[in-house]
Every structure is written in structure tokens, then in C-alpha cells.
Design a protein around this motif. Structure first.
Motif, PDB file in Angstrom:
ATOM      1  N   ILE A   1      48.951  92.539  10.441  1.00  0.00           N
ATOM      2  CA  ILE A   1      48.919  93.950  10.053  1.00  0.00           C
ATOM      3  C   ILE A   1      50.026  94.053   8.551  1.00  0.00           C
ATOM      4  O   ILE A   1      49.312  94.775   7.772  1.00  0.00           O
ATOM      5  CB  ILE A   1      49.746  94.509  11.003  1.00  0.00           C
ATOM      6  N   ILE A   2      50.968  93.218   8.400  1.00  0.00           N
ATOM      7  CA  ILE A   2      51.679  93.193   7.171  1.00  0.00           C
ATOM      8  C   ILE A   2      50.634  92.865   5.955  1.00  0.00           C
ATOM      9  O   ILE A   2      50.875  93.645   4.601  1.00  0.00           O
ATOM     10  CB  ILE A   2      52.843  92.304   7.322  1.00  0.00           C
ATOM     11  N   ARG A   3      49.947  92.069   6.239  1.00  0.00           N
ATOM     12  CA  ARG A   3      48.850  91.644   4.901  1.00  0.00           C
ATOM     13  C   ARG A   3      48.188  92.900   4.570  1.00  0.00           C
ATOM     14  O   ARG A   3      47.956  93.178   3.434  1.00  0.00           O
ATOM     15  CB  ARG A   3      47.963  90.372   5.336  1.00  0.00           C
ATOM     16  N   ALA A   4      47.724  93.797   5.583  1.00  0.00           N
ATOM     17  CA  ALA A   4      46.851  94.918   5.322  1.00  0.00           C
ATOM     18  C   ALA A   4      47.726  95.857   4.707  1.00  0.00           C
ATOM     19  O   ALA A   4      47.591  96.616   3.632  1.00  0.00           O
ATOM     20  CB  ALA A   4      46.249  95.490   6.747  1.00  0.00           C
ATOM     21  N   ILE A   5      49.155  96.046   5.339  1.00  0.00           N
ATOM     22  CA  ILE A   5      49.930  96.843   4.454  1.00  0.00           C
ATOM     23  C   ILE A   5      50.310  96.613   3.284  1.00  0.00           C
ATOM     24  O   ILE A   5      50.502  97.499   2.335  1.00  0.00           O
ATOM     25  CB  ILE A   5      51.445  96.927   5.158  1.00  0.00           C
TER      26      ILE A   5
ATOM     27  N   ASP B   1      59.759  97.525   7.698  1.00  0.00           N
ATOM     28  CA  ASP B   1      60.279  97.007   6.558  1.00  0.00           C
ATOM     29  C   ASP B   1      59.143  96.974   5.639  1.00  0.00           C
ATOM     30  O   ASP B   1      59.420  97.313   4.246  1.00  0.00           O
ATOM     31  CB  ASP B   1      61.039  95.556   6.855  1.00  0.00           C
ATOM     32  N   ALA B   2      58.031  96.294   6.225  1.00  0.00           N
ATOM     33  CA  ALA B   2      56.875  95.980   5.030  1.00  0.00           C
ATOM     34  C   ALA B   2      56.394  97.502   4.773  1.00  0.00           C
ATOM     35  O   ALA B   2      55.899  97.517   3.324  1.00  0.00           O
ATOM     36  CB  ALA B   2      55.729  95.203   5.857  1.00  0.00           C
ATOM     37  N   ALA B   3      56.196  98.216   5.450  1.00  0.00           N
ATOM     38  CA  ALA B   3      55.793  99.741   5.191  1.00  0.00           C
ATOM     39  C   ALA B   3      56.815 100.438   3.960  1.00  0.00           C
ATOM     40  O   ALA B   3      56.152 100.789   3.080  1.00  0.00           O
ATOM     41  CB  ALA B   3      55.541 100.657   6.177  1.00  0.00           C
ATOM     42  N   ALA B   4      58.153 100.175   4.143  1.00  0.00           N
ATOM     43  CA  ALA B   4      58.955 100.669   3.128  1.00  0.00           C
ATOM     44  C   ALA B   4      58.871  99.669   1.781  1.00  0.00           C
ATOM     45  O   ALA B   4      58.830 100.480   0.994  1.00  0.00           O
ATOM     46  CB  ALA B   4      60.279 100.611   3.753  1.00  0.00           C
ATOM     47  N   ALA B   5      58.561  98.716   1.930  1.00  0.00           N
ATOM     48  CA  ALA B   5      58.587  97.879   0.601  1.00  0.00           C
ATOM     49  C   ALA B   5      57.355  98.201  -0.245  1.00  0.00           C
ATOM     50  O   ALA B   5      57.364  98.126  -1.354  1.00  0.00           O
ATOM     51  CB  ALA B   5      58.881  96.497   0.796  1.00  0.00           C
ATOM     52  N   ASN B   6      56.172  98.463   0.354  1.00  0.00           N
ATOM     53  CA  ASN B   6      54.760  98.621  -0.038  1.00  0.00           C
ATOM     54  C   ASN B   6      54.517 100.134  -0.240  1.00  0.00           C
ATOM     55  O   ASN B   6      53.479 100.200  -0.579  1.00  0.00           O
ATOM     56  CB  ASN B   6      53.942  97.894   0.663  1.00  0.00           C
ATOM     57  N   GLU B   7      55.649 101.012   0.069  1.00  0.00           N
ATOM     58  CA  GLU B   7      55.387 102.548  -0.063  1.00  0.00           C
ATOM     59  C   GLU B   7      54.021 102.700   0.776  1.00  0.00           C
ATOM     60  O   GLU B   7      53.133 103.403   0.455  1.00  0.00           O
ATOM     61  CB  GLU B   7      55.011 102.907  -1.249  1.00  0.00           C
ATOM     62  N   THR B   8      53.814 102.234   2.026  1.00  0.00           N
ATOM     63  CA  THR B   8      52.822 102.418   3.117  1.00  0.00           C
ATOM     64  C   THR B   8      53.020 103.367   3.934  1.00  0.00           C
ATOM     65  O   THR B   8      54.079 103.244   4.356  1.00  0.00           O
ATOM     66  CB  THR B   8      52.146 101.144   3.489  1.00  0.00           C
ATOM     67  N   ILE B   9      52.120 104.454   4.230  1.00  0.00           N
ATOM     68  CA  ILE B   9      52.537 105.376   5.170  1.00  0.00           C
ATOM     69  C   ILE B   9      52.030 104.863   6.684  1.00  0.00           C
ATOM     70  O   ILE B   9      51.131 103.936   6.771  1.00  0.00           O
ATOM     71  CB  ILE B   9      51.757 106.654   5.135  1.00  0.00           C
ATOM     72  N   ILE B  10      53.031 104.951   7.423  1.00  0.00           N
ATOM     73  CA  ILE B  10      52.521 104.860   8.856  1.00  0.00           C
ATOM     74  C   ILE B  10      52.100 106.078   9.626  1.00  0.00           C
ATOM     75  O   ILE B  10      52.687 107.164   9.429  1.00  0.00           O
ATOM     76  CB  ILE B  10      53.722 104.162   9.942  1.00  0.00           C
ATOM     77  N   GLU B  11      51.063 106.055  10.343  1.00  0.00           N
ATOM     78  CA  GLU B  11      50.346 107.041  11.100  1.00  0.00           C
ATOM     79  C   GLU B  11      50.935 107.351  12.222  1.00  0.00           C
ATOM     80  O   GLU B  11      51.456 106.527  13.042  1.00  0.00           O
ATOM     81  CB  GLU B  11      48.841 106.773  11.293  1.00  0.00           C
ATOM     82  N   LEU B  12      51.251 108.650  12.443  1.00  0.00           N
ATOM     83  CA  LEU B  12      51.525 108.976  14.156  1.00  0.00           C
ATOM     84  C   LEU B  12      50.037 109.611  14.674  1.00  0.00           C
ATOM     85  O   LEU B  12      49.802 110.590  14.163  1.00  0.00           O
ATOM     86  CB  LEU B  12      52.628 110.193  14.088  1.00  0.00           C
ATOM     87  N   ASN B  13      49.569 108.763  15.130  1.00  0.00           N
ATOM     88  CA  ASN B  13      48.124 109.054  15.898  1.00  0.00           C
ATOM     89  C   ASN B  13      48.147 109.847  16.982  1.00  0.00           C
ATOM     90  O   ASN B  13      49.133 109.720  17.757  1.00  0.00           O
ATOM     91  CB  ASN B  13      47.444 107.643  16.520  1.00  0.00           C
ATOM     92  N   SER B  14      47.885 111.177  16.918  1.00  0.00           N
ATOM     93  CA  SER B  14      48.061 112.166  17.513  1.00  0.00           C
ATOM     94  C   SER B  14      47.101 112.486  18.845  1.00  0.00           C
ATOM     95  O   SER B  14      47.310 113.404  19.540  1.00  0.00           O
ATOM     96  CB  SER B  14      48.099 113.478  16.923  1.00  0.00           C
ATOM     97  N   ASN B  15      46.179 111.595  19.013  1.00  0.00           N
ATOM     98  CA  ASN B  15      45.404 111.602  20.148  1.00  0.00           C
ATOM     99  C   ASN B  15      46.438 111.280  21.354  1.00  0.00           C
ATOM    100  O   ASN B  15      47.170 110.665  21.370  1.00  0.00           O
ATOM    101  CB  ASN B  15      44.331 110.429  20.056  1.00  0.00           C
ATOM    102  N   PRO B  16      46.173 112.231  22.381  1.00  0.00           N
ATOM    103  CA  PRO B  16      47.093 112.166  23.546  1.00  0.00           C
ATOM    104  C   PRO B  16      47.278 110.938  24.309  1.00  0.00           C
ATOM    105  O   PRO B  16      47.791 110.728  25.159  1.00  0.00           O
ATOM    106  CB  PRO B  16      46.679 113.472  24.478  1.00  0.00           C
ATOM    107  N   TRP B  17      46.409 110.280  24.087  1.00  0.00           N
ATOM    108  CA  TRP B  17      46.234 108.804  24.685  1.00  0.00           C
ATOM    109  C   TRP B  17      47.028 107.925  23.976  1.00  0.00           C
ATOM    110  O   TRP B  17      47.415 106.886  24.459  1.00  0.00           O
ATOM    111  CB  TRP B  17      44.911 108.075  24.920  1.00  0.00           C
ATOM    112  N   ARG B  18      47.267 107.992  22.740  1.00  0.00           N
ATOM    113  CA  ARG B  18      47.903 107.168  21.772  1.00  0.00           C
ATOM    114  C   ARG B  18      49.353 107.375  21.522  1.00  0.00           C
ATOM    115  O   ARG B  18      50.524 106.740  21.907  1.00  0.00           O
ATOM    116  CB  ARG B  18      47.294 107.059  20.570  1.00  0.00           C
ATOM    117  N   LEU B  19      49.536 108.569  20.769  1.00  0.00           N
ATOM    118  CA  LEU B  19      50.993 108.761  20.061  1.00  0.00           C
ATOM    119  C   LEU B  19      51.550 107.819  19.859  1.00  0.00           C
ATOM    120  O   LEU B  19      52.574 107.326  20.141  1.00  0.00           O
ATOM    121  CB  LEU B  19      51.588 109.542  21.365  1.00  0.00           C
ATOM    122  N   ASP B  20      51.057 107.007  18.913  1.00  0.00           N
ATOM    123  CA  ASP B  20      51.276 105.778  18.232  1.00  0.00           C
ATOM    124  C   ASP B  20      51.523 105.778  16.884  1.00  0.00           C
ATOM    125  O   ASP B  20      50.515 106.390  16.254  1.00  0.00           O
ATOM    126  CB  ASP B  20      50.072 105.004  18.743  1.00  0.00           C
TER     127      ASP B  20
END
Ligand code: DGT
Ligand code: CA
Ligand code: CA
Ligand code: ZN
Length: 575
Positions: A457-461, A492-511
Motif C-alpha cells: 500500500i505504501i508503494r501505491a501511496i 506516515d507515508a500518506a503525510a510524507a507523500n501528500e496522499t489523501i486517505i479516504e473515509l469510505n462511507s459505505n455503511p459496511w466499511r467506514l474505513d
């Protein structure tokens, strides 16, 4: 070293074990009240032990002090271990059956030899339980029901499922002429991702007709209690609901108390005591009997009496909200109306149920400035992921639709691109670079170990074309555990690469889970409240994302899709 709360839990279990062994009631009470005292201690426990002042607290006898000291210092207690060994292990499960307290369990154990659920079922089916003193046919049937449904009864319910049941009940209660106020409290009001049971609080001077209405409510499968001021019912899906009716002057205290959380309440009670007030669901009582205690005409007054600005229920988890309130430093929480658009939505091109135009129409209805379309990429063949050719066609279709001005909303081209095994992406960089935005998600290989999953995942970020990472742990509430992943490192990787993290709002996920957002925001990571819509109606899912963002203390500034179209395009490097 054992924490206070854990020591209290051991003392509670001792009380329970003593009761199963039919010990002296005073002895039993000593342990359970010892547990309560411990939970409410504001002073440093080690200090109290060291100076011998623990035994000076009323209710703390020598035996109790000894045991607390041993638990604090060694983490175990031989007395507790020995006591536990006197009870068949299966009885702990028996005690979890609805309606079976220690007294009844002891009778079943001693008189019918019940040591586990199998035996319990057997003696119910043979009719032996009905013959026992204090049991009867009705209890026997209830126990059988309890065994049969124990999985359903023990289950926690997704917030949306609980809300579907709670909302009409609340509306019904408010419509009753005897009802002055009615609110849903507990984990429902705190917006937890799952709810154990519903807690309704009503203000009225005439509880009887309210109780009668509640226990007769359509959809109630079982009435588990019908008292003068408290009743409990169970619905078809196993969800239970408690209703408490209180006099009007107690209402906001009861509402506050039953909203919880328990941890929040404990901290509030400490604070009250420090101000000479004892606090309970009934109100404040001055410790000094010559003083009068303040009442509360709304919930803010409960907090105000303790020198605090009102704390939103979502924050009442005992995670520093009282300190923040005291410092006038509570966050101004995100609101649904702050959202100006949304990313991560599917169409019929992959596994969505509505076409591009239908999704645009739905976004216009919400009034959004922009709608990001991100269908699946080619590796997600089970979701009809788009190959390069089809993605290019979709980009063209979106350009045409935007140019046509048929809809107010600006459609943004995107992709929910699969993160492949090694963290590379499912499309080549030049294609990704032509999209307005890219969400990268894991849809395969959930069983990788944490190190490999995190690295992938970090590689993708780290990819310059990835703007956001989708449903970062892959969890489905009550259905699928999150895959093993190190969120500290991902953040930390998202912060370093200015990548946004999703808050997936599907009620099964909330992830990503609400518990991680404060940390992410402190590191400067942006959140995007994404519906992950596979249907027009799913654009509404953002309300759940907003609830979770609020639980995670997020403000408008920390959420990407509160920004205008122009700002969003600038951030994405498209304007
Ligand atoms: P749930 O139902 O498991 O999803 O979670 P809650 O928070 O709704 O818990 P519940 O229904 O057992 O009780 C509702 C509230 O009542 C809880 O959040 C705080 C309050 N409460 C219940 N038991 C205690 C207790 O032993 N001590 C304190 N301080 N508060 C309690
Ligand atoms: Ca509850
Ligand atoms: Ca409850
Ligand atoms: Zn996905």
C-alpha cells in the motif's frame, strides 16, 4: 502492572464467583463496591498504596487493600485463580444466556448438574428446569430461546440497521401526548459504528401509557422487561431496546448519563466530586448537605455546572474531550453541509447500477459542485473493470457531458485503480496522469502478512499519480476483519507523500476507522469523505462518513471534499 479498570474487572468477577458459590452477601458486596470505588479514584493508586491511605477510604477493608495491592504489583491474584478453578469453565457461557443471573445458574448447576450449554439445553428439553423452585415453564422456554438465539442476541448491529429501527420509535414516542422530551441515547447517539442495544430516554410525569405503547410496538418480538419506568424489548433481528421514563427535571441528567460512554461518565463524575457535587443519572447532589445542587434545563447546563462548554456526543469516549472542553479547545466538527462534492463513485461501466448521466443527475439533486467517477480497473474483472480502451472512452464521454452543460455538476474523470501484489498499479503512469484524480485500492490478497501488505500500500501511496488510498483496511463490519496492515506507517507515508486517505462511507466499511483520524490529521493527512457509490442513492452514504469524521475529531479544513471545485482542481494539479 495492572491498570485500575482491569483490577476493578477482577474484583467484579470475584463477586460473581462468590455468588455462584453462595457466599455471604456482605462479602460479595464488598468486592463489587470495591470495584466501583476503584473506578472512581482520582488519586494516584500507587501513591495511595504506598502511603497506606487506600485502607482509609470508606469501604476499603484490609482484605480488599491486600488484593488490590497484589493485583497492581503482580497482575494476578492466587485467591482469584483458586476461586475460578472451583467453577466449571462452561458456566461462564451459561451465564451469558439472557435472564440467567448467578443465583439461577447456581441452582441449575447444583441441582441439575448443568456445567455447560449442552447440558443446559438437555435439562430444558427434558422439562427438568420447569420443575425447579423459582423457574417454571415460562423461564424454561425463555432459556431455550436464549440458547437458540444466543449468537443473534450477542451480536452488535451496524449503526444504520439500528437507526432504521430507532427512528420511527423515536418519532412515535414524541407524538405521544404524555411525552415531554424523547431522545435516543447510548452508542447510537454517540455514533459508534456498531450498536449493542438502543437506549431511549423520555421525560414524562405519566409513564404507564408510554410503557404500554412501547411494549406493544409493531416489530417487537419479545418483551424482556415491563416495569413502571423501565422496559426492554427485542426486535426480529435480535436488537434489544431499553426505554426509561424520568421526571422532566431529571431528563437532561438521564440523557447525559445514558449517552455515555461509561469512560466519559466516570471522568465527569470525578470532575463533579472535585466541585463538591455527586453526579448520577438523577442529577447533582451537593456533598455538603447545606448546599443546593444545580439543576439542568438543557444538556449544556449539565456541562456548564462543571465549568465546561457542551461536548458533542460523538466525542464522549473518554479520549480527552473533557480536557479539550475545559481548555476551550474542542474542534469545530465537520458538518454534512460542508461537503461540496465527492470522489470515488462507480457507474454501469464497472459494477455500478446507474449510468454516468444518472449519477450526474443524482449529484445535481444533492447540489454538489463536482462528482468524481472512479470505476474499477482491468484486474477487477469480477467487477467488470475497465481496460485502457474503455477508460479512454469513458474519459471522452465525461468530457462531452461536461461540455454539454446538461448538468450543473462538474464530473471529474478518475479510476479506482487496483493495487497489484507488489504495490504497482493496474494502469501505466501516462494513462493515470491523464485522469483528474486516482484512488488506489486493495481488492486482492487479503492474506498477506502485515509487512507485505503495508509495503504494498505504501508503494501505491508513493506513486505520484495516486491522489487517495481507498478503504485502507478492507474491513466489512460484522463480516470481514480488516486485513493485517500497519496504519501508523500508512499514515506516515500518506503525510510524507501528500496522499489523501479516504473515509469510505459505505455503511459496511467506514474505513479508515474513526479511531485513527486524529493521528492522521495531526500529521497533516487530508481526509476525503467518499461515498463509494454503486447506486444513485448511495451518494447519501456521505452522511455516515461525516458521522465517523466527527467521531475522529475532524474539522472542515481537514476534509478535502469541503473545498470548492476550483480549489480541488488546483490541489489535484488540474488547474
Ligand atoms: P452498546 O449498547 O454496547 O453499544 O453501548 P452503550 O454505550 O449504549 O452502553 P449501554 O447500552 O450498556 O449503556 C448506555 C450508557 O449508560 C453507557 O454508554 C453509559 C451508561 N452506563 C451504563 N452502565 C454504566 C456503568 O456501569 N457506569 C457508568 N458510569 N455508566 C454506565
Ligand atoms: Ca446501548
Ligand atoms: Ca442499554
Ligand atoms: Zn473498492
Amino acid at each position: 502492572m495492572m491498570e485500575k479498570a482491569q483490577i476493578a474487572a477482577v474484583l467484579d468477577e470475584i463477586a460473581l464467583l462468590l455468588e455462584l458459590n453462595d457466599e455471604n452477601p456482605f462479602k460479595i458486596r464488598a468486592y463489587s463496591s470495591g470495584a466501583r470505588i476503584l473506578e472512581n479514584l482520582t488519586e494516584d493508586l500507587d501513591e495511595l498504596i504506598r502511603t497506606g491511605r487506600l485502607s482509609e477510604i470508606p469501604g476499603m477493608g484490609e482484605a480488599l487493600v491486600d488484593k488490590i495491592t497484589t493485583l497492581r504489583q503482580t497482575g494476578t491474584l492466587p485467591f482469584h485463580q483458586k476461586l475460578r478453578a472451583t467453577i466449571p469453565a462452561g458456566l461462564f457461557e451459561v451465564m451469558q444466556i439472557q435472564g440467567l443471573g448467578p443465583k439461577k445458574v447456581r441452582a441449575l448447576w447444583k441441582q441439575l448438574g448443568v456445567e455447560d450449554l449442552t447440558k443446559l439445553k438437555e435439562v430444558c428439553e427434558s422439562g427438568a428446569v420447569a420443575e425447579l423452585k423459582g423457574f417454571g415453564e415460562k423461564t424454561q422456554t425463555k432459556i431455550l430461546e436464549g440458547i437458540k438465539n444466543r449468537v443473534a442476541y450477542a451480536k452488535r448491529h451496524r449503526w444504520v440497521d439500528a437507526a432504521k429501527i430507532a427512528e420511527p420509535i423515536l418519532a412515535g414516542l414524541r407524538a405521544l401526548p404524555q411525552v415531554k422530551h424523547a431522545e435516543s441515547a447510548g452508542s447510537m447517539r454517540r455514533s459508534r459504528e456498531t450498536v449493542g442495544d438502543l437506549d431511549f430516554i423520555v421525560a414524562s410525569s405519566e409513564p404507564a401509557p408510554i410503557m404500554a405503547w412501547f411494549v406493544a410496538y409493531p416489530g417487537v418480538k419479545e418483551v424482556t422487561a415491563h416495569g413502571e419506568t423501565k422496559s426492554s424489548v427485542r426486535f426480529e433481528n435480535g436488537l434489544q431496546a431499553d426505554l426509561r421514563v424520568v421526571p422532566e427535571e431529571q431528563f437532561f441528567f438521564a440523557l447525559h448519563h445514558f449517552t455515555g460512554s461509561k469512560e466519559h461518565n466516570v471522568a465527569m463524575r470525578h470532575r463533579a466530586l472535585a466541585r463538591g457535587l455527586s453526579m448520577s443519572e438523577w442529577g447533582f447532589k451537593a456533598v455538603d448537605e447545606n448546599q443546593t445542587a444545580p439543576g439542568a434545563k438543557d444538556e449544556a447546563a449539565v456541562f456548564a455546572a462543571l465549568g465546561l462548554p457542551w461536548i458533542p456526543p460523538e466525542l464522549r469516549e473518554g479520549l480527552g474531550e473533557i480536557e479539550a472542553s475545559e481548555a476551550q479547545a474542542l474542534p469545530k466538527l465537520l458538518e454534512l453541509s460542508d461537503l461540496k462534492g465527492a470522489f470515488h463513485n462507480h457507474t454501469t461501466a464497472s459494477d455500478g447500477e446507474h449510468t454516468l448521466e444518472e449519477m450526474a443527475a443524482a449529484a445535481d439533486k444533492v447540489g454538489w459542485e463536482y462528482l468524481g467517477i472512479s470505476d474499477h480497473s482491468k484486474s477487477s474483472f469480477q467487477a467488470h473493470g475497465l481496460d485502457e480502451g474503455r477508460l479512454l472512452q469513458q474519459m471522452e464521454a465525461i468530457a462531452k457531458l461536461n461540455a454539454s452543460k446538461k448538468f450543473k455538476v462538474r464530473i471529474l474523470t478518475g479510476s479506482e485503480v487496483d493495487i497489484l501484489r507488489d504495490g504497482t498499479l493496474d494502469y501505466a503512469d501516462d494513462l493515470l496522469g491523464r485522469l483528474d484524480f486516482v484512488v488506489a485500492s486493495v481488492h486482492t490478497l487479503f492474506n498477506l502478512d502485515s509487512e507485505a501488505q503495508t509495503a504494498r500500500i505504501i508503494r501505491a501511496i508513493e506513486s505520484e499519480h495516486v491522489d487517495m488510498v481507498g478503504h485502507v483496511t478492507g474491513r466489512l463490519l460484522n463480516r470481514r476483519e480488516p486485513y493485517a496492515v500497519d496504519l501508523t506507517k500508512i499514515i506516515d507515508a500518506a503525510a510524507a507523500n501528500e496522499t489523501i486517505i479516504e473515509l469510505n462511507s459505505n455503511p459496511w466499511r467506514l474505513d479508515m476507522d474513526w479511531r485513527w483520524w486524529r493521528r492522521a490529521a495531526e500529521k497533516g493527512v487530508l481526509c476525503s469523505i467518499n461515498p463509494d457509490a454503486h447506486h444513485q442513492d448511495h451518494l447519501d452514504f456521505v452522511q455516515h462518513g461525516v458521522r465517523m469524521a466527527r467521531k475522529g475529531w475532524l474539522t472542515k479544513d481537514q476534509v478535502f471534499n469541503t473545498r470548492s471545485l476550483a480549489e480541488v482542481l488546483r490541489w489535484l494539479g488540474r488547474a
